[in-house]
Design a protein around this motif. Structure first.
Motif, PDB file in Angstrom:
ATOM      1  N   ILE A 159      13.652 -16.952  -7.970  1.00 36.39           N
ATOM      2  CA  ILE A 159      13.040 -18.219  -8.353  1.00 36.39           C
ATOM      3  C   ILE A 159      13.242 -18.364  -9.857  1.00 36.39           C
ATOM      4  CG2 ILE A 159      10.897 -19.539  -8.435  1.00 36.39           C
ATOM      5  CD1 ILE A 159       9.932 -17.704  -6.058  1.00 36.39           C
ATOM      6  N   LEU A 160      14.008 -19.380 -10.244  1.00 36.87           N
ATOM      7  CA  LEU A 160      14.442 -19.496 -11.637  1.00 36.87           C
ATOM      8  C   LEU A 160      13.716 -20.556 -12.446  1.00 36.87           C
ATOM      9  CD1 LEU A 160      18.296 -19.214 -11.033  1.00 36.87           C
ATOM     10  CD2 LEU A 160      16.690 -17.389 -11.697  1.00 36.87           C
ATOM     11  N   ASP A 161      13.249 -21.621 -11.765  1.00 34.33           N
ATOM     12  CA  ASP A 161      12.677 -22.738 -12.524  1.00 34.33           C
ATOM     13  C   ASP A 161      11.842 -23.628 -11.597  1.00 34.33           C
ATOM     14  OD1 ASP A 161      14.551 -24.176 -10.994  1.00 34.33           O
ATOM     15  OD2 ASP A 161      15.984 -24.280 -12.640  1.00 34.33           O
ATOM     16  N   ARG A 162      11.341 -24.717 -12.141  1.00 31.27           N
ATOM     17  CA  ARG A 162      10.478 -25.620 -11.390  1.00 31.27           C
ATOM     18  C   ARG A 162      11.163 -26.174 -10.136  1.00 31.27           C
ATOM     19  NH1 ARG A 162       5.700 -28.374 -12.030  1.00 31.27           N
ATOM     20  NH2 ARG A 162       5.556 -30.306 -10.831  1.00 31.27           N
ATOM     21  N   SER A 163      12.445 -26.437 -10.211  1.00 29.71           N
ATOM     22  CA  SER A 163      13.130 -26.975  -9.026  1.00 29.71           C
ATOM     23  C   SER A 163      13.111 -25.961  -7.883  1.00 29.71           C
ATOM     24  CB  SER A 163      14.553 -27.429  -9.359  1.00 29.71           C
ATOM     25  OG  SER A 163      15.360 -26.341  -9.708  1.00 29.71           O
ATOM     26  N   ASP A 164      13.216 -24.681  -8.203  1.00 28.31           N
ATOM     27  CA  ASP A 164      13.103 -23.661  -7.168  1.00 28.31           C
ATOM     28  C   ASP A 164      11.684 -23.603  -6.601  1.00 28.31           C
ATOM     29  OD1 ASP A 164      15.772 -22.886  -7.312  1.00 28.31           O
ATOM     30  OD2 ASP A 164      15.372 -21.209  -8.671  1.00 28.31           O
TER      31      ASP A 164
END
Length: 132
Positions: free
Chosen positions: A9-14
């Motif tokens: 999980i890298l960022d808000r979109s993930d």
């Protein structure tokens, strides 16, 4: 057949993908779906709120403003004190399945661990609130 390569999980979109995929499963769940559909009137707002919550949990983003304990106590009261640890177990199983389906890595592991702790904490607080 090639194995699908997953990422962490890298960022808000993930986080948004995780939340939307997970709640898609919740809404289809035989036991949990009716509870959530009774409580959530605006799913888009709910997705945003929970994306804020999990982004705060996973990235220390401080975007979430709310009190999950009070919200879950109110849900339990509205459904006549019928939330059980089994409900939280079903919720947790779907969460873990969704994470395994979409991601792997350190933040995915943290999301699993936090969800375990959150489920236990929420249920304990609901149970204690019933005793008041």
């Amino acid at each position: 057949m090639e194995k699908e390569i997953k990422h962490d999980i890298l960022d808000r979109s993930d986080v948004d993908l995780l939340v939307r995929t997970f709640y898609g499963k919740i809404r289809e769940h035989e036991t949990l779906g009716p509870i959530f559909d009774q409580m959530v009137m605006d799913w888009e707002s709910h997705f945003e709120l929970l994306t804020d919550f999990w982004e705060s949990q996973l990235f220390l983003a401080k975007k979430y403003k709310g009190n999950p304990i009070k919200v879950h106590q109110a849900v339990d009261k509205r459904i006549n004190g019928t939330l059980t640890m089994e409900h939280f177990g079903q919720w947790l199983n779907l969460w873990l399945q969704t994470l395994d389906q979409l991601f792997e890595g350190e933040r995915a592991w943290i999301a699993k661990n936090r969800a375990r702790k959150i489920a236990t904490m929420l249920y304990v607080n609901i149970f204690e609130n019933r005793m008041r």
